[in-house]
Write an enzyme that holds these catalytic residues in place. Sequence first.
Site, mmCIF file in Angstrom:
data_model
loop_
_atom_site.group_PDB
_atom_site.id
_atom_site.type_symbol
_atom_site.label_atom_id
_atom_site.label_comp_id
_atom_site.label_asym_id
_atom_site.label_seq_id
_atom_site.Cartn_x
_atom_site.Cartn_y
_atom_site.Cartn_z
ATOM 1 C CG HIS A 201 -1.954 -1.054 1.213
ATOM 2 N ND1 HIS A 201 -2.860 -1.220 0.195
ATOM 3 C CD2 HIS A 201 -2.223 -2.059 2.109
ATOM 4 C CE1 HIS A 201 -3.630 -2.265 0.458
ATOM 5 N NE2 HIS A 201 -3.268 -2.798 1.608
ATOM 6 C CG ASP B 121 -2.610 -8.393 0.699
ATOM 7 O OD1 ASP B 121 -1.902 -8.730 1.661
ATOM 8 O OD2 ASP B 121 -3.651 -7.692 0.813
HETATM 9 C C1 SP5 Z 1 -1.061 -5.209 3.852
HETATM 10 C C2 SP5 Z 1 -2.514 -5.262 4.217
HETATM 11 O O1 SP5 Z 1 -3.107 -6.338 4.173
HETATM 12 N N1 SP5 Z 1 -3.091 -4.131 4.624
HETATM 13 C C3 SP5 Z 1 -4.464 -4.104 4.966
HETATM 14 C C4 SP5 Z 1 -4.897 -2.782 5.448
HETATM 15 C C5 SP5 Z 1 -6.332 -2.817 5.858
HETATM 16 N N2 SP5 Z 1 -6.707 -1.637 6.522
HETATM 17 C C6 SP5 Z 1 -8.111 -1.568 6.881
HETATM 18 C C7 SP5 Z 1 -8.373 -2.438 8.054
HETATM 19 C C8 SP5 Z 1 -9.808 -2.444 8.475
HETATM 20 C C9 SP5 Z 1 -9.930 -3.239 9.746
HETATM 21 N N3 SP5 Z 1 -11.207 -3.768 9.891
HETATM 22 C C10 SP5 Z 1 -11.437 -4.369 11.173
HETATM 23 C C11 SP5 Z 1 -12.646 -5.228 11.159
HETATM 24 C C12 SP5 Z 1 -12.832 -5.810 12.526
HETATM 25 N N4 SP5 Z 1 -14.025 -6.594 12.580
HETATM 26 ZN ZN ZN Z 2 -4.052 -7.269 2.676
#
Ligand code: SP5
Ligand code: ZN
Length: 347
Positions: free
Chosen positions: A163, A199
């Site tokens: 990212h 991914d």
């Molecule tokens: C490298 C990679 O896989 N990055 C992923 C970044 C995702 N960021 C958003 C995360 C949202 C988290 N959601 C939590 C849900 C809990 N139920």
């Molecule tokens: Zn990811």
Amino acid sequence: MLAFYNEHHAQHKGRFEIFRGEMVPCFEKPERADMVLSEFERRGLGRVVTPQGVPLVSLERVHTPRYLAFLRNAWSEWLALDPANADKDAFPAVWPVRSLRSDVEPDNFCAKLGLYSMDSGTPLTSGTWVAAKTGADCAVNAAHALRIGERSTFALTRPPGHHAGADFFGGYCFLNNAALAAQHMLDDGAKKVAILDIDYHHGNGTQSIFYGRDDVLFVSIHGDPRSEYPFYLGHADEKGEGAGLGFNLNLPLPAGTDTAQWMAALESACLKVNMFGADALVVSLGVDTYIGDPISHFKLHSADFLRIGERIAHLGLPTAFIFEGGYAVDELGINVVNVLEGFETAA
Ligand code: SP5
Ligand code: ZN
């Protein structure tokens, strides 16, 4: 398969990430790499070595000097705001969206945090720079080892990278390890490098870094950005621009995608990689496509990852695997190493 690992990854240890108005424990944590390392060693897939440190100029082949200076100095600037910040992670709270200027770097550190980031889900900590830098060392070393004859390598790194753009962090990523690996091979004499990003999330940083170029093909299979992070990039109509037109392929899939649908997308991706005629392949290896992943919505099972590795091996290219996402920590080692073992068995 030769693996590169640096224990300094553990210095990046966020306390919380911000999710829907709450501070929740970080999904991207040091135990992730520990699980993969112990499974890699348990199965005897190959040697694990500590990488040589690469010079900052290698990082500048992908990232802007301004952004690298920010990352290197970020923790001391955070402490300079208030010594009590030593016990807190740094998060951005303001961003230069449309109509605001991003060409003038502010002096204020909080404003810099926003200038160089894309979300508030990526804590910057005391050990972030060291972990990201030694992780990038792993990726560049993994790329270099292919150039001197290894058939396959594995950069066992965290934080992840796909990212992160030329001048911003986000999505748990700070330095774009896959882009650094691909660029290193080109700088070392390779003519064309393909990047296959499997991914769950679209590799927006990698896409953006190579979007205008025809020497790097970027192919990504991911959750549809209409509903999944990173939301603002990863649509099927993004095909590259200028000389890069035709050298970017996005294969977004809906939530609930199962093994058959995902493997069909992998087939399309592999066809595209084949036609490109690359000298080498970089795989952004996230296993957050696993059915048990806590933040994702595909339905791959652990055994599927063996088949994925086999299919990638049939491309017949020197291949550097770069560890990205995957948050079902208990199954993480098995899922990642299944891809690697599937590859080794078929190669
Ligand atoms: C490298 C990679 O896989 N990055 C992923 C970044 C995702 N960021 C958003 C995360 C949202 C988290 N959601 C939590 C849900 C809990 N139920
Ligand atoms: Zn990811």
